[in-house]
Design a protein around this motif. Structure first.
Motif, short mmCIF file in Angstrom:
data_model
loop_
_atom_site.label_atom_id
_atom_site.label_comp_id
_atom_site.label_asym_id
_atom_site.label_seq_id
_atom_site.Cartn_x
_atom_site.Cartn_y
_atom_site.Cartn_z
N SER A 48 0.79 -1.23 0.00
CA SER A 48 0.00 0.00 0.00
C SER A 48 0.82 1.28 0.00
O SER A 48 0.28 2.34 -0.30
N ARG A 49 2.10 1.21 0.31
CA ARG A 49 2.92 2.40 0.11
C ARG A 49 3.08 2.69 -1.37
O ARG A 49 3.12 3.84 -1.80
N CYS A 50 3.14 1.61 -2.17
CA CYS A 50 3.32 1.77 -3.61
C CYS A 50 2.01 2.14 -4.29
O CYS A 50 1.95 3.10 -5.08
N ASP A 51 0.97 1.39 -4.01
CA ASP A 51 -0.36 1.64 -4.60
C ASP A 51 -1.41 1.04 -3.68
O ASP A 51 -1.19 -0.01 -3.06
N ARG A 55 -6.68 4.88 -2.59
CA ARG A 55 -5.90 6.05 -2.99
C ARG A 55 -5.95 6.24 -4.50
O ARG A 55 -6.04 7.37 -5.00
N THR A 56 -5.90 5.15 -5.24
CA THR A 56 -5.98 5.22 -6.70
C THR A 56 -7.30 5.86 -7.15
O THR A 56 -7.33 6.68 -8.08
N SER A 57 -8.41 5.50 -6.48
CA SER A 57 -9.71 6.09 -6.83
C SER A 57 -9.68 7.60 -6.66
O SER A 57 -10.15 8.35 -7.52
N LEU A 58 -9.12 8.06 -5.54
CA LEU A 58 -9.02 9.50 -5.30
C LEU A 58 -8.15 10.17 -6.35
O LEU A 58 -8.49 11.23 -6.88
N GLN A 59 -7.03 9.56 -6.66
CA GLN A 59 -6.10 10.16 -7.63
C GLN A 59 -6.72 10.27 -9.02
O GLN A 59 -6.55 11.27 -9.71
N GLU A 60 -7.45 9.25 -9.42
CA GLU A 60 -8.13 9.31 -10.72
C GLU A 60 -9.15 10.44 -10.74
O GLU A 60 -9.29 11.15 -11.74
N ASN A 61 -9.85 10.61 -9.63
CA ASN A 61 -10.86 11.65 -9.55
C ASN A 61 -10.22 13.04 -9.62
O ASN A 61 -10.69 13.92 -10.36
N SER A 73 -1.74 11.54 -4.39
CA SER A 73 -2.30 11.96 -3.11
C SER A 73 -1.30 11.74 -1.99
O SER A 73 -0.65 10.69 -1.93
N PHE A 74 -1.21 12.71 -1.08
CA PHE A 74 -0.21 12.69 -0.01
C PHE A 74 -0.84 12.92 1.35
O PHE A 74 -2.01 13.26 1.47
N ALA A 75 -0.02 12.77 2.38
CA ALA A 75 -0.50 12.88 3.75
C ALA A 75 -0.83 14.30 4.16
O ALA A 75 -1.54 14.52 5.15
N SER A 76 -0.33 15.31 3.44
CA SER A 76 -0.64 16.71 3.71
C SER A 76 -0.31 17.53 2.48
O SER A 76 0.38 17.05 1.56
N GLY A 77 -0.77 18.77 2.46
CA GLY A 77 -0.42 19.65 1.36
C GLY A 77 1.07 19.92 1.31
O GLY A 77 1.66 19.98 0.23
N MET A 78 1.69 20.09 2.47
CA MET A 78 3.14 20.32 2.49
C MET A 78 3.91 19.10 2.00
O MET A 78 4.93 19.22 1.32
N SER A 235 -1.22 9.42 1.50
CA SER A 235 -2.47 9.48 2.26
C SER A 235 -2.90 8.06 2.60
O SER A 235 -2.75 7.14 1.81
N SER A 236 -3.44 7.89 3.80
CA SER A 236 -3.92 6.56 4.20
C SER A 236 -5.21 6.25 3.46
O SER A 236 -5.89 7.14 2.95
N PRO A 237 -5.60 4.97 3.40
CA PRO A 237 -6.86 4.62 2.74
C PRO A 237 -8.06 5.34 3.34
O PRO A 237 -8.93 5.82 2.60
N PHE A 238 -8.11 5.43 4.67
CA PHE A 238 -9.27 6.09 5.27
C PHE A 238 -9.28 7.58 4.95
O PHE A 238 -10.34 8.17 4.69
N ASP A 239 -8.11 8.23 4.97
CA ASP A 239 -8.03 9.65 4.61
C ASP A 239 -8.42 9.85 3.15
O ASP A 239 -9.09 10.84 2.80
N ALA A 240 -8.00 8.95 2.28
CA ALA A 240 -8.38 9.05 0.87
C ALA A 240 -9.90 8.91 0.71
O ALA A 240 -10.53 9.64 -0.06
N TYR A 241 -10.48 8.01 1.48
CA TYR A 241 -11.94 7.83 1.43
C TYR A 241 -12.67 9.09 1.90
O TYR A 241 -13.63 9.55 1.26
#
Length: 383
Positions: A48-51, A55-61, A73-78, A235-241
């Motif tokens: 899950s660090r790789c893919d 997270r992929t769903s969010l990135q496609e969107n 997608s990342f853990a924060s804007g910074m 970004s974690s799966p739950f954060d991506a969701y």
């Protein structure tokens, strides 16, 4: 016929789960994925660090909404901004950024990348003649734009600056956090890269931290993907969701944020306690015409400079009831803060220092009459 923004915000990257038919795809919390043949990941998912499917769903969107090729997608804007700069910069490179850029970004550029040999120039992006002179002389690797800026609400001509930057071989990054793709799409205006703190309007409910980079070039995207994978600020799966759930209502929320902010700006522009209101939707704003050209609406962020200086600002912040005193922005609730004391203290004493009498307001989606009543009583208390 291409689908509209709101349709894509709901459906791109989101397909019903095939086993049960669940309309909302599951959150894939697994850290690792089974392989039927050694070295051959099933559907490309290995670790899950790789893919990760969520997270992929969010990135496609995100890529679809911004009109980009790929998004990460990342853990924060910074973390997102750092990944981009790590992907493209080397010692000796130069960054040109606005003289009212977000303090956290300036701090990273100056104090983290500076000791690595990366230099920077802070300029007024509203003067295109000066912009070309600086870019021509410094030969930057990256020109970093915010528009509207945080917190002075300056409007930058994305197309104009991008044309100049590309003429001299620079990449253009636009922080689109304030406007979001619902109101402004920088890649369509010539930018190479779009940055988001997804913590803000994309998540939209003040309950998740995240960031994203959207790119229009495959080669550049591959470099960012490598940094995301190798350094792991994902970004974690739950954060991506949670971010994806917020994006589904982004379009309608931005309409309400914008209408509320415009109503407040117009109502209090001439209040006796107010020196000036900074909001691009006002005809008095120096960037109003450019904002009308490159934004569909003017967003939910506004700032005020108060007649009574910093003491008036501090008093206002403690006298509102609906406007919560807190940093950050972009949630459904209205927030108010003092940038100089809270979010931008890192640039105190620099060319990016924020006026002491400035307060920043993130206008929420509450009933406008309630917001007007609350801000009116707080401003009246200063007289």
């Amino acid at each position: 016929m291409p689908q509209g923004f709101n349709t894509r915000s709901i459906h791109v990257g989101q397909t019903s789960e095939p086993t049960t038919g669940a309309v909302v795809p599951p959150i894939y919390l697994s850290s690792t994925f089974q392989q039927e043949v050694p070295g051959t990941p099933l559907n490309g998912f290995e670790y899950s660090r790789c893919d990760n499917p969520t997270r992929t769903s969010l990135q496609e969107n995100l890529a679809s909404l911004e009109g980009g090729l790929l998004a990460y997608s990342f853990a924060s804007g910074m973390a997102a901004e750092d990944a981009f700069f790590r992907a493209v910069l080397k010692p000796g490179d130069h960054i040109v950024l606005g003289n009212d850029a977000y303090g956290g970004s300036y701090r990273a550029i100056e104090q983290v990348y500076g000791p690595w040999g990366v230099t920077n120039s802070c300029i007024d992006f509203t003067d295109l003649t000066s912009v070309e002179e600086v870019i021509k002389s410094t030969k930057p690797r990256v020109v970093r734009i915010e528009t509207p800026t945080n917190p002075l609400m300056t409007i930058v001509d994305i197309e104009g600056v991008s044309t100049i930057a590309h003429k001299h071989g620079a990449l253009v990054l636009v922080d689109n956090t304030f406007a979001t793709p619902a109101l402004q799409r920088p890649i369509e205006l010539g930018a190479d890269v779009v940055l988001h703190s997804t913590t803000k309007y994309l998540g939209g409910h003040s309950d998740v931290v995240g960031g994203a980079i959207v790119l229009s070039d495959a080669g550049l995207a591959e470099k960012v993907a490598q940094i995301q994978n190798w350094l792991g600020a994902i970004s974690s799966p739950f954060d991506a969701y949670l971010t994806m759930r917020g994006i589904k209502t982004l379009g309608v929320r931005m309409e309400r944020h914008s209408s509320n902010a415009l109503a407040l700006a117009e109502r209090f522009e001439n209040h006796k306690a107010v020196e000036r209101v900074l909001y691009p939707g006002l005809a008095s704003h120096p960037g109003h015409d450019i904002a009308k050209r490159q934004m569909s609406l003017f967003g939910g962020m506004m700032s005020m400079q108060l007649v009574g200086g910093v003491k008036a600002a501090e008093s206002l912040l403690t006298n509102t009831k609906l406007f919560t005193l807190a940093p950050s922005l972009g949630g459904v609730e209205s927030l108010i803060e003092h940038p100089g004391l809270m979010t931008h203290h890192s640039v105190e004493g620099t060319a990016l220092e924020v006026p002491a009498n400035l307060v920043r307001i993130s206008v929420g989606i509450e009933d406008i009459d309630d917001l007007i009543e609350d801000l009116a009583q707080a401003l009246d208390s200063l007289l």
